[in-house]
Write a protein that holds these residues in place. Sequence first.
Motif, mmCIF file in Angstrom:
data_model
loop_
_atom_site.group_PDB
_atom_site.id
_atom_site.type_symbol
_atom_site.label_atom_id
_atom_site.label_comp_id
_atom_site.label_asym_id
_atom_site.label_seq_id
_atom_site.Cartn_x
_atom_site.Cartn_y
_atom_site.Cartn_z
ATOM 1 N N ILE A 164 -71.024 52.388 -33.649
ATOM 2 C CA ILE A 164 -70.588 51.590 -32.714
ATOM 3 C C ILE A 164 -70.431 52.996 -31.798
ATOM 4 O O ILE A 164 -69.984 53.406 -31.921
ATOM 5 N N GLY A 165 -72.065 53.543 -30.525
ATOM 6 C CA GLY A 165 -71.184 54.712 -30.075
ATOM 7 C C GLY A 165 -71.444 55.952 -30.237
ATOM 8 O O GLY A 165 -71.266 57.341 -29.737
ATOM 9 N N LEU A 166 -72.477 55.562 -31.492
ATOM 10 C CA LEU A 166 -72.338 56.952 -32.181
ATOM 11 C C LEU A 166 -74.007 57.428 -31.516
ATOM 12 O O LEU A 166 -74.223 58.961 -31.356
ATOM 13 N N TYR A 167 -75.267 56.898 -31.334
ATOM 14 C CA TYR A 167 -75.831 56.472 -30.971
ATOM 15 C C TYR A 167 -77.429 57.633 -31.762
ATOM 16 O O TYR A 167 -77.549 59.364 -31.417
ATOM 17 N N GLY A 168 -76.568 58.642 -33.018
ATOM 18 C CA GLY A 168 -77.779 58.967 -33.815
ATOM 19 C C GLY A 168 -76.826 60.799 -34.000
ATOM 20 O O GLY A 168 -77.448 61.431 -34.171
ATOM 21 N N ALA A 169 -75.362 60.538 -33.526
ATOM 22 C CA ALA A 169 -74.953 62.187 -33.597
ATOM 23 C C ALA A 169 -75.032 62.496 -34.711
ATOM 24 O O ALA A 169 -74.855 61.857 -35.634
ATOM 25 N N MET A 219 -66.113 58.389 -24.584
ATOM 26 C CA MET A 219 -66.795 56.923 -24.662
ATOM 27 C C MET A 219 -67.917 56.635 -22.794
ATOM 28 O O MET A 219 -67.276 56.612 -22.225
ATOM 29 N N ASN A 220 -68.784 56.147 -23.121
ATOM 30 C CA ASN A 220 -69.559 55.129 -22.118
ATOM 31 C C ASN A 220 -69.275 53.921 -21.834
ATOM 32 O O ASN A 220 -68.363 53.577 -22.804
ATOM 33 N N THR A 221 -69.351 53.651 -20.805
ATOM 34 C CA THR A 221 -68.883 52.103 -20.323
ATOM 35 C C THR A 221 -69.805 51.015 -21.266
ATOM 36 O O THR A 221 -68.556 50.274 -22.138
ATOM 37 N N PRO A 222 -70.711 51.222 -21.619
ATOM 38 C CA PRO A 222 -70.743 49.939 -22.997
ATOM 39 C C PRO A 222 -70.513 50.138 -24.379
ATOM 40 O O PRO A 222 -69.608 49.087 -24.697
ATOM 41 N N THR A 223 -69.991 50.829 -24.485
ATOM 42 C CA THR A 223 -69.275 51.830 -26.113
ATOM 43 C C THR A 223 -67.685 51.053 -25.782
ATOM 44 O O THR A 223 -67.876 50.673 -26.588
ATOM 45 N N ARG A 224 -67.331 51.398 -24.379
ATOM 46 C CA ARG A 224 -65.581 50.544 -24.408
ATOM 47 C C ARG A 224 -65.738 49.192 -23.893
ATOM 48 O O ARG A 224 -65.250 48.674 -24.953
ATOM 49 N N GLU A 225 -67.037 48.205 -23.480
ATOM 50 C CA GLU A 225 -67.078 47.552 -22.778
ATOM 51 C C GLU A 225 -67.626 46.262 -25.047
ATOM 52 O O GLU A 225 -66.820 45.412 -24.906
ATOM 53 N N ILE A 226 -67.612 46.535 -26.177
ATOM 54 C CA ILE A 226 -67.958 46.439 -26.724
ATOM 55 C C ILE A 226 -66.346 46.538 -27.590
ATOM 56 O O ILE A 226 -66.624 45.838 -28.701
ATOM 57 N N LEU A 227 -66.438 48.127 -27.832
ATOM 58 C CA LEU A 227 -64.724 48.200 -28.724
ATOM 59 C C LEU A 227 -63.723 47.734 -28.496
ATOM 60 O O LEU A 227 -62.719 47.043 -29.265
ATOM 61 N N LEU A 228 -63.946 47.633 -26.853
ATOM 62 C CA LEU A 228 -62.052 47.075 -26.163
ATOM 63 C C LEU A 228 -62.795 45.049 -25.188
ATOM 64 O O LEU A 228 -61.333 44.759 -24.917
ATOM 65 N N ASN A 229 -63.526 44.754 -26.270
ATOM 66 C CA ASN A 229 -63.800 43.597 -26.326
ATOM 67 C C ASN A 229 -62.607 42.425 -26.632
ATOM 68 O O ASN A 229 -62.864 42.072 -28.068
ATOM 69 N N LEU A 277 -62.190 46.803 -38.777
ATOM 70 C CA LEU A 277 -62.931 47.376 -37.197
ATOM 71 C C LEU A 277 -62.451 48.382 -37.389
ATOM 72 O O LEU A 277 -61.167 48.963 -36.799
ATOM 73 N N ILE A 278 -62.853 49.478 -37.770
ATOM 74 C CA ILE A 278 -63.128 51.172 -37.905
ATOM 75 C C ILE A 278 -64.115 51.130 -37.487
ATOM 76 O O ILE A 278 -65.323 51.721 -37.419
ATOM 77 N N ALA A 279 -63.291 51.978 -35.760
ATOM 78 C CA ALA A 279 -64.644 52.581 -35.534
ATOM 79 C C ALA A 279 -64.406 54.162 -35.753
ATOM 80 O O ALA A 279 -63.884 54.803 -36.177
ATOM 81 N N THR A 280 -65.563 54.866 -35.002
ATOM 82 C CA THR A 280 -65.943 56.311 -36.149
ATOM 83 C C THR A 280 -66.593 57.192 -35.147
ATOM 84 O O THR A 280 -66.679 58.117 -34.971
ATOM 85 N N ASN A 281 -66.642 56.628 -33.776
ATOM 86 C CA ASN A 281 -67.575 57.510 -32.390
ATOM 87 C C ASN A 281 -66.303 58.454 -31.571
ATOM 88 O O ASN A 281 -65.075 58.646 -31.909
ATOM 89 N N ASP A 282 -66.660 59.525 -30.949
ATOM 90 C CA ASP A 282 -65.639 60.140 -30.213
ATOM 91 C C ASP A 282 -64.835 59.886 -29.251
ATOM 92 O O ASP A 282 -65.945 59.012 -28.113
ATOM 93 N N LEU A 283 -64.164 59.404 -28.865
ATOM 94 C CA LEU A 283 -63.453 58.765 -28.490
ATOM 95 C C LEU A 283 -62.327 58.942 -26.874
ATOM 96 O O LEU A 283 -62.358 58.388 -25.957
ATOM 97 N N THR A 284 -63.234 60.350 -27.064
ATOM 98 C CA THR A 284 -63.224 60.960 -25.596
ATOM 99 C C THR A 284 -63.928 61.184 -24.598
ATOM 100 O O THR A 284 -63.858 61.909 -24.280
#
Length: 402
Positions: free
Chosen positions: A250-255, A295-305, A286-293
Motif C-alpha cells: 500500500i502506498g508504493l505506487y510502483g516506486a 504518505m498521501n491522503t489515500p494511503t493514510r486513510e487505508i493504513l490508519l483505518n 500488517l507490515i507496511a513498506t511505503n515511505d512513511l514520511t
Amino acid sequence: MRLSVFLLLFLLSGYSFSQINDRALFSLSPPMGWMTWNLYGENINEALIKRMADAMDSTGMKEAGYNYLIIDDGWQGGRDNKNNIIADPVKFPSGIKALADYVHAKGLRLGIYSDAALLTCAGYTASLNFEEQDAKVFAAWGIDYLKYDYCNAPEDSATAKSRYQRMANALSASGRDIVFGICEWGGRHPWKWAAAVGGNLWRTTGDIRDKWKALPGQSGEGIMDIVKVNGSLDKYAAPGKWNDPDMLVIGLYGAKGPSADLGGTGCTDTEYKSQMSLWCVMAAPLIATNDLTRMNTPTREILLNKEAIAINQDRLGVQAGRIENTDTWEVFLKPLKNGDLAVAILNKSGKEQQRELEFRQLGIEGEYSVRDIWTHKTAAKKNKWKGTVLPHETKLLRLIKR
C-alpha cells in the motif's frame, strides 16, 4: 460454507489457549509494523531507520498499532574476532544497540533479519552454525523480532525444519522475548510444521510485488496470486501462530525498489484498499513498506483505518474462511470475539458488479446492523447486504448482532 460448519471446523482444529506454547505468547495478535525491504532493499542505514521511527510516531502509525520497525537484509558487517555478528560500521556507525535504544524510546520495537544458511539472500553474513551466539547478540542489542530467511539453503523440508528449530531454541534461550518470523516462501508448506518448531508466523508464498496480479507468463506474485494461496489456509492460524502472506504494498505506487521487480508497476488506491481488507480478514501480519514520511491522503486513510485494524487484531484470532470463490467473486467470513462477524466481498473482475448477499446463505440467522468499514456508515438492521462493487474492490463489512 455455513457459519456453523466454519465454527465447528475451527473448534475441531485443536486450538485452545491452554495449548499455546511459550513462544506463541509473544504474538497473540498478528504483528504490525514497517519493514525496509520493499522500498529500500539493501540501501539502508541508521539515519533512515531513525527517520522512519520518527514518522511512525508522528503520523499516527504507532497509535494505530504499528509498533515493529524491522530492518531487513543488508545491515550486516560480518563478524568480529570473537565471531560475534556485527553491523556494517558505515551504514550503522552507532551500532544496533544504540539504534534499538532510539526506537524503544519512541515506544516502538526493533526487528532484524538473518538467514538459515551461511549467506543471506543479498549475500551478507548469515546465522547457520551461529544460532545460539547470534541470538544472544540480538537479545543484548534489544531486538524484539527476527525475520529468518532461507536463501542458499537445501530444498528439502527436513533440513528447513531442523534449521528453524535450532534458531527458535536459541531465541528461547537468549533471555529476551523475540518474535520469530519463518521466511521460506511456502514451498515446504510451513503452515503444517512451523508452529511446532517455534515459529510465530510463517511466509506462505513468494515475495509480493507491487501489482494486482501476475499477467499470463509473468513471474512475481501480486496481491491476488498471494490471496489465492493464503486464503485457503485458515485452519492453520491461531493466536501466536499466523499465516504470513508477505508485506503490504500500500502506498508504493510502483516506486523503484525490490517490489517494483517482475512487473511491480503499482496498484490503484482501490486495489491497495482491497489488500488491506483482505489482509485484515485473513488475520495476516500488517507490515507496511511505503515511505512513511511522504504518505498521501489515500494511503493514510487505508493504513490508519482503525475499524479495519480492529478486525485484524481481534483477540479471537481466527483467520477468515473463504466461503465463495468464483471467477468474479471471493467472499470471506471471520468470526470476532464479541460475537460480531466480518465479511469481505471481493470483485475480482475488471467490471463494476452488483451484488446481493443474504446472510442466510452464510448460515447466519437473524438481522444485523451492517457497518461498512470504509465509508464508516452503519445501515439499519437487515438480513442481507446489497450494493455496487467496483472492479478489484473489496467491500469490508462488520455485522453487528442486535
